[in-house]
Design an enzyme around this catalytic site. Structure first.
Site, short mmCIF file in Angstrom:
data_model
loop_
_atom_site.label_atom_id
_atom_site.label_comp_id
_atom_site.label_asym_id
_atom_site.label_seq_id
_atom_site.Cartn_x
_atom_site.Cartn_y
_atom_site.Cartn_z
N ASN A 1 0.87 -1.18 0.00
CA ASN A 1 0.00 0.00 0.00
C ASN A 1 0.90 1.22 0.00
O ASN A 1 1.54 1.52 1.00
CB ASN A 1 -0.89 -0.03 1.26
N TRP A 2 0.94 1.92 -1.14
CA TRP A 2 1.87 3.05 -1.26
C TRP A 2 1.32 4.33 -0.60
O TRP A 2 2.01 5.33 -0.56
CB TRP A 2 2.19 3.31 -2.73
N LYS A 3 0.07 4.31 -0.20
CA LYS A 3 -0.55 5.48 0.44
C LYS A 3 -0.32 6.73 -0.43
O LYS A 3 -0.33 6.62 -1.65
CB LYS A 3 -0.01 5.66 1.86
N HIS B 1 -9.20 0.86 4.81
CA HIS B 1 -7.93 1.06 5.53
C HIS B 1 -8.20 1.96 6.74
O HIS B 1 -9.00 2.89 6.67
CB HIS B 1 -6.89 1.67 4.60
N GLU C 1 -6.62 4.34 7.94
CA GLU C 1 -6.40 5.77 7.71
C GLU C 1 -7.63 6.39 7.05
O GLU C 1 -7.98 7.54 7.31
CB GLU C 1 -5.12 5.98 6.87
N GLU D 1 -5.08 -5.43 10.43
CA GLU D 1 -4.04 -4.43 10.68
C GLU D 1 -4.32 -3.71 12.00
O GLU D 1 -5.15 -2.78 12.04
CB GLU D 1 -4.04 -3.39 9.56
N GLY E 1 2.79 1.76 10.73
CA GLY E 1 3.71 2.88 10.59
C GLY E 1 4.53 3.18 11.83
O GLY E 1 5.18 4.22 11.91
N SER F 1 3.76 -2.71 10.20
CA SER F 1 5.21 -2.73 10.36
C SER F 1 5.87 -4.04 9.93
O SER F 1 6.85 -4.47 10.55
CB SER F 1 5.60 -2.35 11.79
N GLY G 1 3.02 -1.21 4.25
CA GLY G 1 3.08 0.21 3.91
C GLY G 1 4.52 0.61 3.64
O GLY G 1 5.05 0.46 2.54
N GLY G 2 5.21 1.07 4.68
CA GLY G 2 6.55 1.63 4.57
C GLY G 2 7.52 0.78 3.75
O GLY G 2 8.16 1.30 2.82
#
Ligand code: PEP
Length: 262
Positions: free
Chosen positions: A27-29, A108, A110, A180, A186, A222, A243-244
């Protein structure tokens, strides 16, 4: 031996001997310009069907043929349940279909947290996505407060029930769940293996009770190239949502290698 224990043993044997490669989803957000995305794909190289990326819309539109060439499955990070209309800033299924997407990301934390995405809206989105021929990856997860106060089981069950409530039984074939925990996203600190095992076995059992079957269940929070091996070895983990570490082609490539070997 009690039912739970028997269930666990069966699952572990199946996981050990009949396991498919784990699903690796990035997920590149709100990261990656078109140029950065092209550079990322160049460095990543080709993949073998278990890799999936959710880029931002502008990057998605340009990168679609490049991802296809490399065997990467892809889709948007969000979508609307109406096909068109006065919904400023939104994107619809026909727009997504035109790009050759096969997956949709929904719910998600967010989007739920920053943009007030409700279970009411998610119920409609998930049904719309599935009935339009897509696979939907639904994210669920509890806050730190809910984890600490022992409310996590109630919260996760509620999200599954509400977000999938409009689906017919056979439509569940097109659903993947990404668990998640919000407190692990993150932060650089994933949930512990005990927490992942406990939560994933709870979710698998809940799904079997509710639907009479399992749905693929990914872990997110993470995940990186160092912890992927041990998290991926948990018997109830069918893949990762990342993500990251999905922004770095070397790290993402390492996780893909792990996904084929556990
Ligand atoms: C995510 O946002 O879906 C996620 C899991 O992020 P990270 O891997 O950075 O924790």
């Amino acid at each position: 031996m009690d039912r739970t224990k028997v269930d666990q043993i069966i699952h572990e044997v199946v996981a050990k001997y009949f396991r498919k490669p784990l699903i690796v989803a990035g997920n590149w957000k709100m990261n990656m310009t078109v140029r950065e995305g092209l550079d990322f794909l160049e460095k990543l190289g080709s993949t073998e069907g278990n890799v999936l990326i959710f880029p931002p819309y502008t990057t998605l539109a340009v990168l679609a043929p490049e991802m296809k060439k490399r065997g990467i499955l892809y889709g948007p990070q969000n979508f609307h349940y109406e096909d068109s209309g006065a919904f400023t800033g939104e994107i619809s299924i026909p727009m997504i279909r035109e790009l050759g997407c096969s997956f949709l990301l929904a719910g998600h934390s967010e989007r739920r947290g920053y943009y007030n995405e409700t279970d009411e809206a998610l119920g409609k989105k998930v049904a719309k996505g599935i009935r339009s021929g897509f696979q939907v990856m639904l994210c669920i997860g509890e806050s730190l407060e809910e984890r600490r106060s022992g409310q996590w089981q109630r919260k996760l069950t509620e999200q599954i029930v509400l977000d999938l409530r409009k689906l017919e039984k056979e439509e569940l074939d097109s659903i993947l769940i990404a668990y998640e925990p919000i407190w692990a996203i993150g932060t650089g600190v994933s949930a512990s293996l005990e927490e992942i095992n406990e939560t994933h076995s709870f979710l698998k059992m809940t799904m079997r009770e509710m639907f009479g079957r399992d749905l693929p269940l990914l872990y997110g929070g993470s995940v990186n190239e160092k912890n992927a091996q041990e998290i991926g070895s948990c018997p109830y983990v069918d893949g990762f949502l990342i993500g990251g570490a999905s922004l770095n082609p070397e790290k993402f490539r390492k996780i893909i290698e792990v996904s084929r070997g556990v």
